[in-house]
Design a protein around this motif. Sequence first.
Motif, PDB file in Angstrom:
ATOM      1  N   GLN A 115      40.245  24.156  30.969  1.00  0.00           N
ATOM      2  CA  GLN A 115      39.475  25.052  32.816  1.00  0.00           C
ATOM      3  C   GLN A 115      39.661  24.199  33.318  1.00  0.00           C
ATOM      4  O   GLN A 115      38.759  23.004  33.239  1.00  0.00           O
ATOM      5  CB  GLN A 115      38.602  26.078  31.737  1.00  0.00           C
ATOM      6  N   TRP A 164      42.081  29.411  24.075  1.00  0.00           N
ATOM      7  CA  TRP A 164      41.687  29.113  23.213  1.00  0.00           C
ATOM      8  C   TRP A 164      42.416  29.228  22.458  1.00  0.00           C
ATOM      9  O   TRP A 164      43.985  29.243  21.571  1.00  0.00           O
ATOM     10  CB  TRP A 164      40.604  30.518  22.356  1.00  0.00           C
ATOM     11  N   ARG A 210      33.971  26.245  24.759  1.00  0.00           N
ATOM     12  CA  ARG A 210      35.262  26.019  26.001  1.00  0.00           C
ATOM     13  C   ARG A 210      35.286  24.533  26.863  1.00  0.00           C
ATOM     14  O   ARG A 210      34.055  24.251  27.132  1.00  0.00           O
ATOM     15  CB  ARG A 210      35.028  26.905  27.079  1.00  0.00           C
ATOM     16  N   PHE A 261      38.537  33.370  27.241  1.00  0.00           N
ATOM     17  CA  PHE A 261      38.838  32.077  27.523  1.00  0.00           C
ATOM     18  C   PHE A 261      40.077  32.200  26.848  1.00  0.00           C
ATOM     19  O   PHE A 261      39.665  32.223  26.159  1.00  0.00           O
ATOM     20  CB  PHE A 261      37.177  30.929  28.166  1.00  0.00           C
ATOM     21  N   TRP A 273      44.177  26.189  27.074  1.00  0.00           N
ATOM     22  CA  TRP A 273      42.996  26.128  26.783  1.00  0.00           C
ATOM     23  C   TRP A 273      42.033  25.311  27.690  1.00  0.00           C
ATOM     24  O   TRP A 273      40.949  25.304  27.469  1.00  0.00           O
ATOM     25  CB  TRP A 273      42.667  25.576  25.244  1.00  0.00           C
TER      26      TRP A 273
END
Length: 131
Positions: A15, A40, A107, A38, A13
Motif C-alpha cells: 500500500q 492481501w 499490512r 485491505f 498487497w
Amino acid sequence: MDSDGTRAGNTDWLQNESAADQPVRTSADQSRPRSLRFTWSMKTTSAMEPDAIIREIRAVLAHNSCSYEQSERYMLVCSYGDERSDSLVQWEMEVCKLPRLSLNGVRFKRLSGTSIGFKNIASKIANELKL
C-alpha cells in the motif's frame, strides 16, 4: 501464477497511502488487531496468533538489517537503507484481522522512500515470513 494462487509479480498487497486520517486507538483497542479490509496475499496471511506473527516479523526484520520501532501493540514502523544516499525507505507493518475470515494478515504501507525501494524490501520480507 505462483503456488499460492497469486499472480507472479503481483504487488497489489503493498500500500502507498498517506498516514493522514487514521483514527487514534485507545489502549483497550490495542489489545487485539484491527479488523481491516485491505488487499492481501497468501504470503501475508496466517492462522497464527497475532503476537506470534509480530515475533516472526521482528525476526525477519532483524535478519534483513532493518530498524524498527513498535508504535502500537500490532504495528511496527520500519526503515531500511541509507538516508545519506537517498535510499532510505520507511514503512509500517501492521497485523490485522481479516473480516469474515479466521485469519490474520500483515499490512504493509509505505511512509517514505521510492516505490521501487519499498517494493523490493517489502517483497523480500514478505517472502521470508514463515506464516
